[in-house]
Design a protein around this motif. Structure first.
Motif, PDB file in Angstrom:
ATOM      1  N   LEU A  71       0.897  -1.058  -0.066  1.00 21.05           N
ATOM      2  CA  LEU A  71       0.010   0.178   0.042  1.00 21.05           C
ATOM      3  C   LEU A  71       0.857   1.075   0.041  1.00 21.05           C
ATOM      4  O   LEU A  71       1.826   1.350   0.936  1.00 21.05           O
ATOM      5  CB  LEU A  71      -0.891   0.126   1.360  1.00 21.05           C
ATOM      6  CG  LEU A  71      -2.183   1.008   1.237  1.00 21.05           C
ATOM      7  CD1 LEU A  71      -3.069   0.861   0.310  1.00 21.05           C
ATOM      8  CD2 LEU A  71      -2.613   0.915   2.571  1.00 21.05           C
ATOM      9  N   VAL A  72       0.888   2.007  -1.165  1.00 19.43           N
ATOM     10  CA  VAL A  72       1.828   3.014  -1.497  1.00 19.43           C
ATOM     11  C   VAL A  72       0.754   4.373  -1.477  1.00 19.43           C
ATOM     12  O   VAL A  72      -0.103   4.690  -2.160  1.00 19.43           O
ATOM     13  CB  VAL A  72       2.609   3.032  -2.473  1.00 19.43           C
ATOM     14  CG1 VAL A  72       3.554   4.002  -2.855  1.00 19.43           C
ATOM     15  CG2 VAL A  72       3.304   1.570  -2.332  1.00 19.43           C
ATOM     16  N   SER A  73       1.301   5.427  -0.640  1.00 20.25           N
ATOM     17  CA  SER A  73       0.474   6.506  -0.574  1.00 20.25           C
ATOM     18  C   SER A  73       1.466   7.883  -0.727  1.00 20.25           C
ATOM     19  O   SER A  73       2.631   7.963  -0.205  1.00 20.25           O
ATOM     20  CB  SER A  73      -0.483   6.754   0.548  1.00 20.25           C
ATOM     21  OG  SER A  73       0.327   6.958   1.609  1.00 20.25           O
ATOM     22  N   TRP A  74       1.014   9.046  -1.352  1.00 22.19           N
ATOM     23  CA  TRP A  74       1.774  10.269  -1.690  1.00 22.19           C
ATOM     24  C   TRP A  74       0.944  11.592  -1.766  1.00 22.19           C
ATOM     25  O   TRP A  74      -0.163  11.313  -2.291  1.00 22.19           O
ATOM     26  CB  TRP A  74       2.776  10.086  -2.554  1.00 22.19           C
ATOM     27  CG  TRP A  74       2.401   9.943  -3.974  1.00 22.19           C
ATOM     28  CD1 TRP A  74       2.042  10.930  -4.883  1.00 22.19           C
ATOM     29  CD2 TRP A  74       2.304   8.982  -4.702  1.00 22.19           C
ATOM     30  NE1 TRP A  74       1.632  10.562  -6.145  1.00 22.19           N
ATOM     31  CE2 TRP A  74       1.791   9.154  -5.930  1.00 22.19           C
ATOM     32  CE3 TRP A  74       2.398   7.539  -4.302  1.00 22.19           C
ATOM     33  CZ2 TRP A  74       1.639   8.361  -6.973  1.00 22.19           C
ATOM     34  CZ3 TRP A  74       2.002   6.535  -5.544  1.00 22.19           C
ATOM     35  CH2 TRP A  74       1.534   7.010  -6.821  1.00 22.19           C
ATOM     36  N   GLN A  75       1.479  12.747  -1.609  1.00 23.55           N
ATOM     37  CA  GLN A  75       0.578  13.849  -1.841  1.00 23.55           C
ATOM     38  C   GLN A  75       1.611  14.416  -3.082  1.00 23.55           C
ATOM     39  O   GLN A  75       2.637  14.754  -2.954  1.00 23.55           O
ATOM     40  CB  GLN A  75       0.451  14.849  -0.875  1.00 23.55           C
ATOM     41  CG  GLN A  75      -0.334  15.889  -1.265  1.00 23.55           C
ATOM     42  CD  GLN A  75      -0.930  16.660  -0.106  1.00 23.55           C
ATOM     43  OE1 GLN A  75      -0.003  17.139   0.772  1.00 23.55           O
ATOM     44  NE2 GLN A  75      -1.981  17.043   0.031  1.00 23.55           N
ATOM     45  N   GLU A  76       1.022  14.956  -4.200  1.00 24.11           N
ATOM     46  CA  GLU A  76       1.769  15.550  -5.147  1.00 24.11           C
ATOM     47  C   GLU A  76       1.844  17.151  -5.036  1.00 24.11           C
ATOM     48  O   GLU A  76       1.082  17.591  -4.064  1.00 24.11           O
ATOM     49  CB  GLU A  76       0.905  15.464  -6.463  1.00 24.11           C
ATOM     50  CG  GLU A  76       0.914  13.609  -6.804  1.00 24.11           C
ATOM     51  CD  GLU A  76       0.095  13.366  -7.969  1.00 24.11           C
ATOM     52  OE1 GLU A  76      -0.394  14.258  -8.809  1.00 24.11           O
ATOM     53  OE2 GLU A  76       0.066  12.284  -8.436  1.00 24.11           O
ATOM     54  N   ALA A  77       2.625  17.857  -5.709  1.00 23.14           N
ATOM     55  CA  ALA A  77       2.759  19.198  -5.514  1.00 23.14           C
ATOM     56  C   ALA A  77       1.442  19.765  -5.767  1.00 23.14           C
ATOM     57  O   ALA A  77       1.279  20.969  -5.207  1.00 23.14           O
ATOM     58  CB  ALA A  77       3.928  19.543  -6.650  1.00 23.14           C
ATOM     59  N   SER A  78       0.769  19.511  -6.641  1.00 28.22           N
ATOM     60  CA  SER A  78      -0.666  20.079  -6.967  1.00 28.22           C
ATOM     61  C   SER A  78      -1.741  19.911  -5.602  1.00 28.22           C
ATOM     62  O   SER A  78      -2.914  20.532  -5.849  1.00 28.22           O
ATOM     63  CB  SER A  78      -1.272  19.477  -8.083  1.00 28.22           C
ATOM     64  OG  SER A  78      -1.563  17.869  -7.813  1.00 28.22           O
ATOM     65  N   ARG A  79      -1.212  19.262  -4.724  1.00 28.41           N
ATOM     66  CA  ARG A  79      -2.076  18.597  -3.552  1.00 28.41           C
ATOM     67  C   ARG A  79      -2.937  17.469  -3.946  1.00 28.41           C
ATOM     68  O   ARG A  79      -3.534  17.229  -3.214  1.00 28.41           O
ATOM     69  CB  ARG A  79      -2.874  19.904  -3.014  1.00 28.41           C
ATOM     70  CG  ARG A  79      -2.182  21.269  -2.983  1.00 28.41           C
ATOM     71  CD  ARG A  79      -1.002  21.051  -1.795  1.00 28.41           C
ATOM     72  NE  ARG A  79      -1.451  21.162  -0.368  1.00 28.41           N
ATOM     73  CZ  ARG A  79      -0.953  20.723   0.515  1.00 28.41           C
ATOM     74  NH1 ARG A  79       0.375  20.498   0.631  1.00 28.41           N
ATOM     75  NH2 ARG A  79      -1.324  20.716   1.866  1.00 28.41           N
TER      76      ARG A  79
END
Length: 122
Positions: A71-79
């Motif tokens: 399970l992999v998660s992140w937040q991008e620069a665009s939010r």
């Protein structure tokens, strides 16, 4: 589905740590993406075409669900926020994304391995 072994590397389907150096493609209905895991819990994604086209490197969190499933998660620069269930046993990627405008994408695609590293991304 199989094909999770890249010549000269281990079998990702039995991995208990998310490896750095993975390179894999996923072709969703909405877009196609190439993902590359980097050391230090970073991932680079490249969306070549369409309204989501861009390349970005993000820091991610990962939880091992069971060997070969992460399970992999992140937040991008665009939010935008993204959560992947990356199943290297069944070779399928489930992706859930909330876009900055509030739209929610639920996508699924086969994983096509391009390259595979041997070190842990952690």
């Amino acid at each position: 589905m199989t094909n999770s072994i890249i010549e000269g590397a281990g079998d990702i389907s039995t991995a208990t740590e998310y490896p750095a150096g993975l390179v894999f493609d996923a072709a969703f209905d909405e877009f196609s993406v190439r993902l590359k895991t980097l050391p230090g819990r970073e991932m680079r994604f490249d969306i070549a075409d369409g309204p989501f086209a861009r390349t970005e490197t993000v820091r991610f969190d990962v939880t091992t669900v069971r060997p070969g499933v992460f399970l992999v998660s992140w937040q991008e620069a665009s939010r935008a926020t993204v959560v992947h269930l990356e199943d290297f046993v069944q070779m399928v990627l489930h992706s859930y994304a909330t876009l900055p405008d509030g739209r929610f994408l639920k996508m699924q695609a086969p994983i096509r391995m391009v390259g595979q590293g041997t070190g842990a991304a952690q």
